[in-house]
Design an enzyme around this catalytic site. Structure first.
Site, PDB file in Angstrom:
ATOM      1  N   GLY A   1       0.825  -1.211   0.000  1.00 51.81           N
ATOM      2  CA  GLY A   1       0.000   0.000   0.000  1.00 51.81           C
ATOM      3  C   GLY A   1       0.855   1.253   0.000  1.00 51.81           C
TER       4      GLY A   1
ATOM      5  CB  THR B   1       1.390   6.312  -1.807  1.00 56.97           C
ATOM      6  OG1 THR B   1       1.789   7.018  -0.624  1.00 56.97           O
ATOM      7  CG2 THR B   1       0.099   5.583  -1.546  1.00 56.97           C
TER       8      THR B   1
ATOM      9  CB  ALA C   1      -4.899  -1.063  -3.084  1.00 51.36           C
TER      10      ALA C   1
ATOM     11  CG  HIS D   1      -3.651  12.356   3.424  1.00 55.42           C
ATOM     12  ND1 HIS D   1      -4.073  12.511   2.129  1.00 55.42           N
ATOM     13  CD2 HIS D   1      -3.971  11.082   3.781  1.00 55.42           C
ATOM     14  CE1 HIS D   1      -4.618  11.376   1.711  1.00 55.42           C
ATOM     15  NE2 HIS D   1      -4.573  10.487   2.690  1.00 55.42           N
TER      16      HIS D   1
ATOM     17  CE  LYS E   1      -0.542  10.652   1.219  1.00 54.06           C
ATOM     18  NZ  LYS E   1       0.027   9.307   1.278  1.00 54.06           N
TER      19      LYS E   1
ATOM     20  N   GLY F   1      -1.650   9.031  -3.380  1.00 55.30           N
ATOM     21  CA  GLY F   1      -1.902   8.034  -4.428  1.00 55.30           C
ATOM     22  C   GLY F   1      -3.381   7.952  -4.760  1.00 55.30           C
TER      23      GLY F   1
HETATM   24  N1  LIG Z   1      -2.717   2.228   0.418  1.00 52.01           N
HETATM   25  C1  LIG Z   1      -3.294   2.655   1.547  1.00 52.01           C
HETATM   26  O1  LIG Z   1      -4.474   2.397   1.822  1.00 52.01           O
HETATM   27  C2  LIG Z   1      -2.464   3.470   2.512  1.00 52.01           C
HETATM   28  C3  LIG Z   1      -2.967   3.861   3.753  1.00 52.01           C
HETATM   29  C4  LIG Z   1      -2.113   4.532   4.635  1.00 52.01           C
HETATM   30  C5  LIG Z   1      -0.791   4.783   4.283  1.00 52.01           C
HETATM   31  N2  LIG Z   1      -0.359   4.401   3.048  1.00 52.01           N
HETATM   32  C6  LIG Z   1       1.045   4.571   2.638  1.00 52.01           C
HETATM   33  O2  LIG Z   1       1.811   3.605   3.338  1.00 52.01           O
HETATM   34  C7  LIG Z   1       3.140   4.103   3.531  1.00 52.01           C
HETATM   35  C8  LIG Z   1       3.481   4.023   5.014  1.00 52.01           C
HETATM   36  O3  LIG Z   1       2.621   4.881   5.736  1.00 52.01           O
HETATM   37  P1  LIG Z   1       2.755   5.022   7.318  1.00 52.01           P
HETATM   38  O4  LIG Z   1       1.820   6.096   7.681  1.00 52.01           O
HETATM   39  O5  LIG Z   1       2.649   3.685   7.967  1.00 52.01           O
HETATM   40  O6  LIG Z   1       4.246   5.581   7.429  1.00 52.01           O
HETATM   41  P2  LIG Z   1       5.289   5.421   8.649  1.00 52.01           P
HETATM   42  O7  LIG Z   1       6.341   6.448   8.374  1.00 52.01           O
HETATM   43  O8  LIG Z   1       4.580   5.412   9.937  1.00 52.01           O
HETATM   44  O9  LIG Z   1       5.889   3.966   8.407  1.00 52.01           O
HETATM   45  C9  LIG Z   1       6.870   3.692   7.455  1.00 52.01           C
HETATM   46  C10 LIG Z   1       7.577   2.438   7.912  1.00 52.01           C
HETATM   47  O10 LIG Z   1       8.533   2.058   6.910  1.00 52.01           O
HETATM   48  C11 LIG Z   1       9.629   1.511   7.610  1.00 52.01           C
HETATM   49  N3  LIG Z   1      10.826   1.481   6.756  1.00 52.01           N
HETATM   50  C12 LIG Z   1      11.632   2.502   6.397  1.00 52.01           C
HETATM   51  N4  LIG Z   1      12.659   2.041   5.677  1.00 52.01           N
HETATM   52  C13 LIG Z   1      12.511   0.698   5.577  1.00 52.01           C
HETATM   53  C14 LIG Z   1      13.247  -0.329   4.953  1.00 52.01           C
HETATM   54  N5  LIG Z   1      14.386  -0.086   4.276  1.00 52.01           N
HETATM   55  N6  LIG Z   1      12.774  -1.596   5.023  1.00 52.01           N
HETATM   56  C15 LIG Z   1      11.632  -1.874   5.704  1.00 52.01           C
HETATM   57  N7  LIG Z   1      10.902  -0.933   6.324  1.00 52.01           N
HETATM   58  C16 LIG Z   1      11.337   0.338   6.262  1.00 52.01           C
HETATM   59  C17 LIG Z   1       9.810   2.435   8.812  1.00 52.01           C
HETATM   60  O11 LIG Z   1      10.591   1.834   9.828  1.00 52.01           O
HETATM   61  C18 LIG Z   1       8.354   2.622   9.226  1.00 52.01           C
HETATM   62  O12 LIG Z   1       7.971   1.611  10.120  1.00 52.01           O
HETATM   63  C19 LIG Z   1       3.129   5.520   2.945  1.00 52.01           C
HETATM   64  O13 LIG Z   1       3.617   5.447   1.619  1.00 52.01           O
HETATM   65  C20 LIG Z   1       1.663   5.903   2.946  1.00 52.01           C
HETATM   66  O14 LIG Z   1       1.342   6.859   1.962  1.00 52.01           O
HETATM   67  C21 LIG Z   1      -1.153   3.763   2.167  1.00 52.01           C
END
Ligand SMILES: NC(=O)c1ccc[n+]([C@@H]2O[C@H](COP(=O)([O-])OP(=O)(O)OC[C@H]3O[C@@H](n4cnc5c(N)ncnc54)[C@H](O)[C@@H]3O)[C@@H](O)[C@H]2O)c1
Length: 247
Positions: A65, A67, A90, A125, A129, A135
């Site tokens: 997920g 983006t 998605a 948002h 973000k 996305g």
């Molecule tokens: N598709 C959806 O429905 C949806 C919903 C919410 C968020 N998102 C997206 O999901 C992503 C994460 O959002 P979030 O709010 O959880 O962000 P966040 O910053 O809280 O989490 C990001 C995570 O990625 C981890 N990370 C960083 N580098 C890494 C690596 N090399 N290997 C593995 N993990 C690593 C971090 O430790 C952290 O736990 C964003 O791109 C956001 O836009 C999508």
């Protein structure tokens, strides 16, 4: 998202067998990864493609997920096919948003005939973000450019003072630019801890039509991601999305 997903996984009788983040990624072995039925990736645009490839290399299906990385879509999905991987993506896992995606496409087709109406997409948002527009806003904008004959492309627009403003779609200068270029304006606002608000608006001199979705928490996204992971069980390799799940 990782925490919200783990909560839903446990509620639905699964186990988060391996938790990977920025701190432990380099210590996780291929053997540990291979022990998982599916990987759920919500990370960052900078790392997601390499992490997904790592999963395909180890025969682990991926639900993603994350983006902001879609300029590399062809590269990653080609890699998935070559390695006979399984990938579910998605830009928004909320069931409600995916219903809005369908309504948006239908409304765009209908509105093609009514040139008095000018469309704009807006997203709001939380301030953490990283990418803008979201996305989800891009998917909504593409739903309009592919289905409305007056709009050929979309553009992230800024207000006159340089701030991203929620009222931009109503700005007169912007509207004349939009008419001239056939460009759909998209605005992205960052406010507090808002989990996600998206709207599509068609405005005429006499009225306004809008579709709006507001997520109350991250739970809806987490549930959608877990449902997608369950959906992949028993599926042969390929690339899947919410339309497959909703069917
Ligand atoms: N598709 C959806 O429905 C949806 C919903 C919410 C968020 N998102 C997206 O999901 C992503 C994460 O959002 P979030 O709010 O959880 O962000 P966040 O910053 O809280 O989490 C990001 C995570 O990625 C981890 N990370 C960083 N580098 C890494 C690596 N090399 N290997 C593995 N993990 C690593 C971090 O430790 C952290 O736990 C964003 O791109 C956001 O836009 C999508």
């Amino acid at each position: 998202m990782g925490k919200a997903i783990e909560k839903i996984l446990v509620e639905r009788g699964h186990t988060a067998a391996l938790k990977v983040d920025v701190d432990n990624r380099k210590d996780v072995t291929d053997k540990q990864l291979k022990g998982c039925d599916v990987a759920i990736d919500f990370s960052t645009a900078a790392v997601t493609v390499e992490n997904c490839k790592w999963c395909f290399d180890n025969g682990v299906p991926v639900v993603s997920g994350t983006t902001g990385w879609l300029t590399r879509w062809d590269e990653l999905t080609d890699y998935c096919r070559v390695t006979k991987g399984t990938f579910f993506y998605a830009s928004n896992f909320s069931i409600g948003v995916n219903i809005v995606f369908q309504l948006n496409q239908e409304l765009a087709k209908r509105m093609s005939k009514f040139t008095d109406y000018h469309a704009f997409v807006e997203e709001i948002h939380h301030v953490h973000k990283l990418d803008a527009p979201s996305g989800t806003a891009i998917t909504l904008a593409e739903g309009i450019t592919k289905n409305h004959s007056a709009y050929q492309s979309w553009e992230l627009v800024q207000s006159k003072d340089g701030d991203l403003s929620r009222l931009q779609g109503r700005d007169d200068d912007l509207r004349s630019k939009e008419l001239k270029d056939r460009v759909l304006p998209v605005t992205a606002v960052r406010e507090g801890e808002v989990p996600g608000i998206h709207s599509i608006t068609y405005k005429s001199p006499v009225d306004e039509i809008s579709i709006r979705h507001e997520a109350f928490s991250r739970e809806g996204f987490a549930l959608g991601a877990v449902l997608a992971a369950e959906f992949l069980k028993g599926k042969s390799n390929g690339v899947f999305g919410m339309e497959d799940l909703l069917k």
